[in-house]
Write a protein that holds these residues in place. Structure first.
Motif, PDB file in Angstrom:
ATOM      1  N   LEU A   4       0.827  -1.213   0.000  1.00  0.00           N
ATOM      2  CA  LEU A   4       0.000   0.000   0.000  1.00  0.00           C
ATOM      3  C   LEU A   4       0.860   1.261   0.000  1.00  0.00           C
ATOM      4  O   LEU A   4       0.505   2.255  -0.635  1.00  0.00           O
ATOM      5  CB  LEU A   4      -0.903   0.011   1.229  1.00  0.00           C
ATOM      6  N   ALA A   5       1.999   1.191   0.713  1.00  0.00           N
ATOM      7  CA  ALA A   5       2.908   2.344   0.736  1.00  0.00           C
ATOM      8  C   ALA A   5       3.378   2.652  -0.674  1.00  0.00           C
ATOM      9  O   ALA A   5       3.428   3.815  -1.095  1.00  0.00           O
ATOM     10  CB  ALA A   5       4.091   2.060   1.648  1.00  0.00           C
ATOM     11  N   ILE A   6       3.728   1.592  -1.421  1.00  0.00           N
ATOM     12  CA  ILE A   6       4.173   1.790  -2.810  1.00  0.00           C
ATOM     13  C   ILE A   6       3.023   2.357  -3.658  1.00  0.00           C
ATOM     14  O   ILE A   6       3.224   3.297  -4.436  1.00  0.00           O
ATOM     15  CB  ILE A   6       4.656   0.451  -3.425  1.00  0.00           C
ATOM     16  N   VAL A   7       1.830   1.797  -3.473  1.00  0.00           N
ATOM     17  CA  VAL A   7       0.681   2.282  -4.248  1.00  0.00           C
ATOM     18  C   VAL A   7       0.476   3.775  -4.001  1.00  0.00           C
ATOM     19  O   VAL A   7       0.342   4.571  -4.937  1.00  0.00           O
ATOM     20  CB  VAL A   7      -0.603   1.499  -3.867  1.00  0.00           C
ATOM     21  N   LYS A   8       0.483   4.143  -2.725  1.00  0.00           N
ATOM     22  CA  LYS A   8       0.243   5.538  -2.357  1.00  0.00           C
ATOM     23  C   LYS A   8       1.296   6.447  -2.982  1.00  0.00           C
ATOM     24  O   LYS A   8       0.991   7.490  -3.557  1.00  0.00           O
ATOM     25  CB  LYS A   8       0.294   5.668  -0.827  1.00  0.00           C
ATOM     26  N   LYS A   9       2.559   6.014  -2.868  1.00  0.00           N
ATOM     27  CA  LYS A   9       3.655   6.825  -3.403  1.00  0.00           C
ATOM     28  C   LYS A   9       3.523   6.989  -4.909  1.00  0.00           C
ATOM     29  O   LYS A   9       3.716   8.076  -5.440  1.00  0.00           O
ATOM     30  CB  LYS A   9       4.987   6.161  -3.066  1.00  0.00           C
ATOM     31  N   GLU A  10       3.173   5.905  -5.613  1.00  0.00           N
ATOM     32  CA  GLU A  10       3.052   5.984  -7.074  1.00  0.00           C
ATOM     33  C   GLU A  10       1.903   6.905  -7.476  1.00  0.00           C
ATOM     34  O   GLU A  10       2.020   7.673  -8.429  1.00  0.00           O
ATOM     35  CB  GLU A  10       2.820   4.590  -7.668  1.00  0.00           C
ATOM     36  N   LEU A  11       0.782   6.825  -6.741  1.00  0.00           N
ATOM     37  CA  LEU A  11      -0.347   7.694  -7.083  1.00  0.00           C
ATOM     38  C   LEU A  11       0.025   9.152  -6.866  1.00  0.00           C
ATOM     39  O   LEU A  11      -0.332  10.013  -7.673  1.00  0.00           O
ATOM     40  CB  LEU A  11      -1.578   7.319  -6.246  1.00  0.00           C
ATOM     41  N   GLN A  12       0.766   9.407  -5.789  1.00  0.00           N
ATOM     42  CA  GLN A  12       1.251  10.780  -5.564  1.00  0.00           C
ATOM     43  C   GLN A  12       2.087  11.241  -6.746  1.00  0.00           C
ATOM     44  O   GLN A  12       1.937  12.354  -7.222  1.00  0.00           O
ATOM     45  CB  GLN A  12       2.099  10.841  -4.301  1.00  0.00           C
ATOM     46  N   THR A  13       2.982  10.340  -7.197  1.00  0.00           N
ATOM     47  CA  THR A  13       3.851  10.710  -8.308  1.00  0.00           C
ATOM     48  C   THR A  13       3.032  11.039  -9.559  1.00  0.00           C
ATOM     49  O   THR A  13       3.323  11.995 -10.265  1.00  0.00           O
ATOM     50  CB  THR A  13       4.838   9.578  -8.613  1.00  0.00           C
ATOM     51  N   TYR A  14       1.989  10.243  -9.824  1.00  0.00           N
ATOM     52  CA  TYR A  14       1.165  10.521 -11.013  1.00  0.00           C
ATOM     53  C   TYR A  14       0.471  11.866 -10.899  1.00  0.00           C
ATOM     54  O   TYR A  14       0.457  12.650 -11.831  1.00  0.00           O
ATOM     55  CB  TYR A  14       0.088   9.450 -11.178  1.00  0.00           C
ATOM     56  N   PHE A  15      -0.109  12.134  -9.721  1.00  0.00           N
ATOM     57  CA  PHE A  15      -0.979  13.303  -9.635  1.00  0.00           C
ATOM     58  C   PHE A  15      -0.277  14.558  -9.131  1.00  0.00           C
ATOM     59  O   PHE A  15      -0.827  15.642  -9.237  1.00  0.00           O
ATOM     60  CB  PHE A  15      -2.221  12.967  -8.797  1.00  0.00           C
ATOM     61  N   PHE A  16       0.959  14.420  -8.598  1.00  0.00           N
ATOM     62  CA  PHE A  16       1.726  15.609  -8.240  1.00  0.00           C
ATOM     63  C   PHE A  16       2.465  16.157  -9.442  1.00  0.00           C
ATOM     64  O   PHE A  16       2.960  17.262  -9.418  1.00  0.00           O
ATOM     65  CB  PHE A  16       2.744  15.302  -7.132  1.00  0.00           C
ATOM     66  N   ILE A  92       7.250  -4.679  -4.516  1.00  0.00           N
ATOM     67  CA  ILE A  92       7.463  -3.466  -5.315  1.00  0.00           C
ATOM     68  C   ILE A  92       6.648  -3.553  -6.601  1.00  0.00           C
ATOM     69  O   ILE A  92       5.914  -2.631  -6.965  1.00  0.00           O
ATOM     70  CB  ILE A  92       8.958  -3.271  -5.644  1.00  0.00           C
ATOM     71  N   ILE A  93       6.757  -4.704  -7.295  1.00  0.00           N
ATOM     72  CA  ILE A  93       6.063  -4.863  -8.573  1.00  0.00           C
ATOM     73  C   ILE A  93       4.548  -4.807  -8.387  1.00  0.00           C
ATOM     74  O   ILE A  93       3.835  -4.121  -9.132  1.00  0.00           O
ATOM     75  CB  ILE A  93       6.483  -6.196  -9.249  1.00  0.00           C
ATOM     76  N   ILE A  94       4.036  -5.498  -7.376  1.00  0.00           N
ATOM     77  CA  ILE A  94       2.584  -5.511  -7.163  1.00  0.00           C
ATOM     78  C   ILE A  94       2.084  -4.106  -6.840  1.00  0.00           C
ATOM     79  O   ILE A  94       1.080  -3.644  -7.395  1.00  0.00           O
ATOM     80  CB  ILE A  94       2.211  -6.503  -6.031  1.00  0.00           C
ATOM     81  N   GLY A  95       2.807  -3.403  -5.965  1.00  0.00           N
ATOM     82  CA  GLY A  95       2.411  -2.045  -5.613  1.00  0.00           C
ATOM     83  C   GLY A  95       2.363  -1.136  -6.832  1.00  0.00           C
ATOM     84  O   GLY A  95       1.402  -0.394  -7.040  1.00  0.00           O
ATOM     85  N   LYS A  96       3.400  -1.222  -7.651  1.00  0.00           N
ATOM     86  CA  LYS A  96       3.467  -0.373  -8.844  1.00  0.00           C
ATOM     87  C   LYS A  96       2.356  -0.737  -9.814  1.00  0.00           C
ATOM     88  O   LYS A  96       1.736   0.133 -10.436  1.00  0.00           O
ATOM     89  CB  LYS A  96       4.814  -0.547  -9.535  1.00  0.00           C
ATOM     90  N   PHE A  97       2.098  -2.041  -9.969  1.00  0.00           N
ATOM     91  CA  PHE A  97       1.047  -2.488 -10.877  1.00  0.00           C
ATOM     92  C   PHE A  97      -0.300  -1.940 -10.431  1.00  0.00           C
ATOM     93  O   PHE A  97      -1.052  -1.372 -11.224  1.00  0.00           O
ATOM     94  CB  PHE A  97       1.007  -4.017 -10.938  1.00  0.00           C
ATOM     95  N   LEU A  98      -0.612  -2.096  -9.132  1.00  0.00           N
ATOM     96  CA  LEU A  98      -1.924  -1.677  -8.638  1.00  0.00           C
ATOM     97  C   LEU A  98      -2.137  -0.172  -8.826  1.00  0.00           C
ATOM     98  O   LEU A  98      -3.208   0.259  -9.254  1.00  0.00           O
ATOM     99  CB  LEU A  98      -2.070  -2.050  -7.155  1.00  0.00           C
TER     100      LEU A  98
END
Lengths: 236, 319
Positions: A4-16, A92-98
């Motif tokens: 979930l930490a990875i998911v959150k970080k990736e979403l931040q990266t997309y929308f920031f 890492i891969i699952i978080g990034k995928f999700l």
């Protein structure tokens, strides 16, 4: 939950960053135009043609969504942080995928407005094929994203990652056409591998379990390979 | 706490580490010293489980880096040479992310965050976007990242590189402060840094350990030969002979400035000083400057890492 930490970080990266907004704007523009064009030329209250075209536009958009997922971490040395933290390559891969899949679903969700527009003018709109069409798009998305994610693990250059996933996905998209030229078991085999051949039944209202299994397996294979490539970076 | 035994690393045919062994006791601060490309970063990357060793064993806190890499990683804070930052995140969201992947329990996250922010002095910047931070603050944030899960072991790869003098002093102070309750390995090619922060030094050159000793002993070794910086107005062209005729005296790094020369003079011992002085003055040369050169780590370092002298492995180990 580290995933979930990875998911959150990736979403931040997309929308920031402007990336997500530009993709959403470009996608909305193209799909809006296609919807208008198809409606004006066919005068049918059907989403079939729009969903077909939508799948191809999403194929073009996905490499842009996936290209930086791993390659950017490699280029900017943050992979060193992730791989020296107590988190596995699979997490890492699952978080990034999700995270990426979630952005894909939002992007795909943009087109729901056209189904609503149709139904407001045509109360008898048949929702069956529309629903199955969206199931197809969701499965297709998982395949696009996992292949793109794999492409992103093999290079630290975003452009190369995008080109690999674009070229690879387009090949899997078109490969089914070889059945017209080959007309033998080889052609049959290629058409079974084709994302397009597997997908086209969905907007026509057919949900075939074989096709569902194909898309799920296709995604899992590329996710598995992406994990292995990431692990091999550590032990090479 | 940390143990490396005969660790080698080959990149293809290139030997980056040729069998390195050292150990770091609990609570010790070890300086890993060496010229650029000596293998410091490689050694650190192996210890942090980022790179596999070609052969050899290493353990951190009793866990093998290969077999129990997850356990090692839980106990390790690592600051790579370039701080691993995400430029589009804010400082706070970045630290929160790190706390999550480093398994800081959510109940303790607030307290840990507050502590590392306080310790690294980034309190005024927690809402800023990382991409807009200055180099000094990025370095501090890199340290904060390494500290967040309160690891027993800290591995810092050139923590002060590229900082301005004020920032260097601040970061060194911070490291000294951390030394009280952490085991630290620090790599650098700046010698003064080692004498300020470390108790023990391992000098690496071309993938081999060339010296391993306490800072004081190494400095003593440097003083064993006495060096002076000399400025001279020579009376003739053969001025060198009036120095070199005295046994054991050598001169190096000669630089000429018009009618004046500057050079380094090395004496076998203090007693040779009088002989040299009277011999040189007797020939009519005029001294413009004689000052004791900083007989220090620098000298040991230069001596040990000059390529022609690196082969005989010098190991002066005192208890």
């Amino acid at each position: 939950m580290k995933v979930l930490a990875i998911v959150k970080k990736e979403l931040q990266t997309y929308f920031f960053s402007p990336v997500a907004y530009i993709i959403f704007a470009a996608f909305s523009l193209v799909i809006g135009f296609l919807f208008w064009l198809i409606l004006m030329s066919t005068h049918l209250a059907s989403m079939k043609e729009t969903l077909f075209n939508c799948a191809f536009v999403l194929l073009l958009a996905s490499p842009v969504l996936t290209m930086r997922l791993i390659s950017e971490e490699k280029r900017s040395n943050t992979m060193e942080l992730l791989l020296t933290s107590p988190i596995s390559a699979a997490e890492i891969i699952i978080g990034k995928f999700l995270a990426c899949f979630f952005v894909y679903l939002l992007l795909m969700g943009v087109t729901l407005q056209y189904a609503l527009i149709l139904s407001s003018y045509c109360p008898t709109l048949d929702w069956g094929p529309i629903t199955s069409g969206y199931i197809g798009l969701i499965l297709l998305g998982a395949s696009f994203i996992s292949f793109g994610l794999f492409a992103s693990t093999v290079t630290e250059n975003q452009m190369i990652a995008a080109m690999i996933s674009f070229g690879g996905l387009l090949t899997f998209w078109l490969i089914g056409w070889s059945k017209h030229a080959l007309e033998n078991t080889m052609g049959e085999f290629f058409s079974k591998l084709s994302l397009l051949e597997r997908y086209w039944e969905f907007p026509n209202g057919m949900v075939d379990s074989g096709n569902i299994i194909f898309f799920v397996t296709f995604s899992l294979i590329w996710l598995f390979l992406a994990t292995r490539v990431l692990e091999s970076d550590r032990w090479r | 706490m940390i143990e490396m035994k005969n660790v080698t690393k080959y990149y293809g045919n290139f030997c980056a580490l040729g069998g390195i062994s050292f150990s770091v006791a609990d609570g010790e601060v070890l300086g890993l010293l060496g010229p650029n490309g000596a293998g410091k970063t490689t050694a650190m990357r192996i210890l942090t489980c980022f790179l596999p060793a070609t052969s050899g064993v290493a353990t951190v806190a009793g866990y093998d880096i290969f077999e129990d890499s997850m356990e090692v990683r839980r106990r390790l804070g690592y600051l790579p040479e370039t701080p691993p930052l995400y430029p589009e995140m804010t400082v706070k969201s970045y630290l929160n992310f790190i706390a999550e992947i480093k398994e800081v329990p959510s109940s303790k996250r607030r307290a840990r965050l507050d502590e590392v922010i306080l310790r690294t002095g980034i309190g005024d910047h927690i809402k800023r976007i990382i991409g807009t931070l200055s180099k000094g603050y990025r370095q501090r944030l890199g340290l904060a990242q390494a500290l967040i899960h309160n690891p027993e072991v800290l591995i810092l790869d050139e923590p002060t590189v590229g900082l301005d003098p004020n920032q260097i002093i601040e970061i060194r102070g911070l490291i000294k402060n951390l030394a009280a309750d952490h085991t630290i390995i620090l790599s650098t090619h700046i010698l003064s840094e080692v004498s300020m922060t470390c108790k023990r030094v391992v000098i690496i050159n071309e993938g081999h350990i060339v010296a391993e000793d306490s800072v004081e002993n190494l400095e003593k070794q440097g003083k064993a030969t006495t060096s002076y910086k000399v400025g001279l107005k020579p009376a003739g062209l053969d001025w060198k002979s009036s120095f070199e005729s005295i046994p054991g005296v050598s001169i190096a790094n000669v630089e000429e400035f018009g009618n004046r020369v500057d050079f380094m003079m090395r004496l076998p011992d203090e007693s040779a000083y009088d002989k040299v002085f009277s011999s040189v003055v007797g020939k009519g040369h005029i001294f413009t400057e004689i000052s004791p050169a900083r007989a220090s780590l620098e000298e040991v370092f230069l001596r040990l890492t000059k390529s022609e002298e690196s082969q005989p492995i010098e190991r002066s180990k005192t208890s």
